[in-house]
Design a protein around this motif. Structure first.
Motif, short mmCIF file in Angstrom:
data_model
loop_
_atom_site.label_atom_id
_atom_site.label_comp_id
_atom_site.label_asym_id
_atom_site.label_seq_id
_atom_site.Cartn_x
_atom_site.Cartn_y
_atom_site.Cartn_z
N GLY A 73 0.97 -1.17 -0.16
CA GLY A 73 0.11 -0.03 0.02
C GLY A 73 0.91 1.27 -0.13
N LYS A 74 2.07 1.22 0.90
CA LYS A 74 2.82 2.63 0.86
C LYS A 74 3.42 2.63 -0.53
CE LYS A 74 4.12 2.40 5.77
NZ LYS A 74 5.12 2.25 6.65
N ILE A 75 3.75 1.60 -1.23
CA ILE A 75 4.55 1.78 -2.74
C ILE A 75 3.38 2.15 -3.55
CG2 ILE A 75 5.69 0.14 -4.32
CD1 ILE A 75 6.75 -1.64 -2.47
N ALA A 76 2.15 1.56 -3.52
CA ALA A 76 1.25 1.90 -4.45
C ALA A 76 0.78 3.55 -4.12
CB ALA A 76 -0.01 1.38 -4.12
N LEU A 77 0.80 4.20 -3.04
CA LEU A 77 0.52 5.35 -2.50
C LEU A 77 1.68 6.37 -3.00
CD1 LEU A 77 -1.65 7.51 -1.08
CD2 LEU A 77 -0.10 6.90 0.65
N SER A 78 2.80 5.74 -2.81
CA SER A 78 4.01 6.72 -3.13
C SER A 78 4.10 6.80 -4.69
CB SER A 78 5.41 6.00 -2.82
OG SER A 78 6.47 6.64 -3.42
N ILE A 79 3.64 5.69 -5.38
CA ILE A 79 3.42 5.78 -7.07
C ILE A 79 2.49 6.79 -7.51
CG2 ILE A 79 2.96 4.58 -9.27
CD1 ILE A 79 4.71 2.22 -8.01
N LEU A 80 1.36 6.64 -6.94
CA LEU A 80 0.09 7.60 -7.04
C LEU A 80 0.76 9.34 -6.97
CD1 LEU A 80 -2.51 7.81 -7.88
CD2 LEU A 80 -3.09 7.68 -5.62
N VAL A 81 1.43 9.33 -5.89
CA VAL A 81 1.83 10.55 -5.40
C VAL A 81 2.69 11.22 -6.56
CG1 VAL A 81 3.18 12.12 -3.85
CG2 VAL A 81 1.34 10.52 -3.07
#
Length: 86
Positions: A28-36
């Motif tokens: 989830g942290k990786i996906a959120l980082s990519i989205l940001v």
């Protein structure tokens, strides 16, 4: 014997649940980082297109390059457009 089996199975399930939740949080942290990063790349492209120079089309490819590359990615897109690669 039955209680011991239940305790062992319960312990194994608890460990698996903790590991699974930890893995989901990490993903989830990786996906959120990519989205940001993608949103910031889109914003940089939008700001560049406000300037009176040549325009860079905002599509999924340019947003991904700008998002994963950051400022360097936007610079690469600007240089590619200036050199006529697209």
């Amino acid at each position: 014997m039955e209680i011991l089996t239940m305790v062992v199975i319960g312990s194994i399930l608890l460990v698996l649940a903790v590991v699974g939740i930890g893995l989901l949080v990490k993903l989830g942290k990786i996906a959120l980082s990519i989205l940001v990063h993608m949103i910031l790349g889109w914003m940089l492209l939008f700001i560049w297109n406000i300037l009176p120079f040549f325009k860079i089309p905002i599509n999924i490819l340019t947003v991904l390059v700008a998002g994963f590359g950051g400022i360097i990615g936007v610079f690469v897109l600007i240089m590619a457009k200036a050199l006529g690669f697209y």
